[in-house]
Scaffold this motif. Structure first.
Motif, mmCIF file in Angstrom:
data_model
loop_
_atom_site.group_PDB
_atom_site.id
_atom_site.type_symbol
_atom_site.label_atom_id
_atom_site.label_comp_id
_atom_site.label_asym_id
_atom_site.label_seq_id
_atom_site.Cartn_x
_atom_site.Cartn_y
_atom_site.Cartn_z
ATOM 1 N N ASN A 100 37.268 3.752 23.557
ATOM 2 C CA ASN A 100 36.848 5.099 23.003
ATOM 3 C C ASN A 100 36.614 6.129 24.037
ATOM 4 O O ASN A 100 36.163 7.175 23.546
ATOM 5 N N GLN A 101 36.399 5.711 25.386
ATOM 6 C CA GLN A 101 35.919 6.673 26.487
ATOM 7 C C GLN A 101 37.009 7.617 26.833
ATOM 8 O O GLN A 101 38.354 6.891 26.910
ATOM 9 N N LYS A 102 36.920 8.762 27.096
ATOM 10 C CA LYS A 102 37.919 9.367 27.578
ATOM 11 C C LYS A 102 38.754 8.812 28.666
ATOM 12 O O LYS A 102 39.871 9.080 28.977
ATOM 13 N N GLU A 103 37.929 8.389 29.631
ATOM 14 C CA GLU A 103 38.589 7.893 30.893
ATOM 15 C C GLU A 103 38.170 6.502 31.200
ATOM 16 O O GLU A 103 37.724 5.804 32.286
ATOM 17 N N GLY A 104 38.241 5.663 29.835
ATOM 18 C CA GLY A 104 37.501 4.536 30.015
ATOM 19 C C GLY A 104 38.416 3.378 30.710
ATOM 20 O O GLY A 104 38.105 2.402 31.045
#
Length: 260
Positions: A100-104
């Motif tokens: 769910n993180q943008k730059e996961g």
């Protein structure tokens, strides 16, 4: 000094991935190189194979989703020059958070940067699936190794790995090179082994390690004992093969570092 970061990847269970990661790490550490093994699997198989117990919190998972530093989770193994960051059950939950993180996909790469000047080699044992953790490992690596049992159906995993790496390269988040395909002999007949070997070498050519790990009951015994085969049973046939693999890997390693 910049550590060469290498992931062990194969989405097929029972491929020899953890055995390869543990014995290559221990074998190179025995040659007086400073080595770190990161166990990125929730089952913590690599940690257990080194005689380390799974601990409750805090764990590696916290470093991947919080502000904790990877350095705080480093443990020294029984092998001189070999440090370990252990796997833990809560790594399963981390996958959702990273997804769910943008730059996961780049989380591990950012965390591992501070360790690259401490070690000569960093190895990552990935889960037996192409989940977010495996993708993180590939994005953080200079190279990756695909362990391959010489048996029918195992070769299909190779194309899957290549496809995933190519998709990450297209996104500009991964620049890992195929360090090599590591062949394991099984209990199949000679004709089957030769057929599979010929197919793999024909397709991947120079990306196949010359060293082949033979079938050896000592491999299972070493895992049960929680000690790497190369240090616990150095005269076994598989241990001797892993030592040859260490030399082959070190010889080729400067090539992959050019892409740092």
């Amino acid at each position: 000094m910049t550590a060469l970061i290498t992931s062990f990847v194969n989405p097929k269970g029972g491929s020899g991935k953890t055995v390869a990661a543990v014995n290559l790490a221990a074998g190179i550490a025995d040659l007086s190189y400073k080595v770190l093994l990161i166990d990125l699997d929730a089952h913590a198989s690599a940690s257990l194979a080194l005689g380390l117990k799974k601990d409750p919190l805090p764990s590696l998972a916290g470093a991947l989703i919080a502000d904790d530093e990877l350095y705080d989770f480093i443990e020294q193994s029984a092998n001189t020059n070999l440090d370990v960051i252990k796997g833990s059950d809560d790594l399963v939950a981390v996958q959702v958070a990273l997804y769910n993180q943008k730059e996961g996909l780049l989380t591990l790469k950012r965390k591992i940067d501070d360790l690259k000047k401490i070690y000569d080699y960093i190895f990552i044992d990935c889960p037996s699936s192409f989940d977010v953790l495996t993708l993180n490992a590939l994005c953080a690596s200079h190279a990756f190794i695909v362990p391959l049992p010489c048996e029918y159906y195992s070769t299909s995993a190779l194309s899957t790995v290549v496809e995933y790496v190519n998709s990450l390269e297209e996104k500009g988040v991964c620049h890992a090179s195929l360090a090599g395909i590591l062949r394991f002999y099984g209990s199949n007949g000679v004709s089957v082994l030769n057929e599979i070997q010929n197919e793999v070498v024909k397709i991947f050519r120079k990306n196949v390690f010359k060293t082949i790990i033979p079938e050896d009951k000592c491999l299972d015994e070493s895992i049960i004992l929680g000690q790497p085969l190369v240090t616990n049973m150095p005269e076994s046939s598989a241990a001797k093969a892993f030592k040859k693999l260490c030399a082959e890997f070190i010889y080729k390693s400067p090539f992959w570092l050019r892409f740092d």
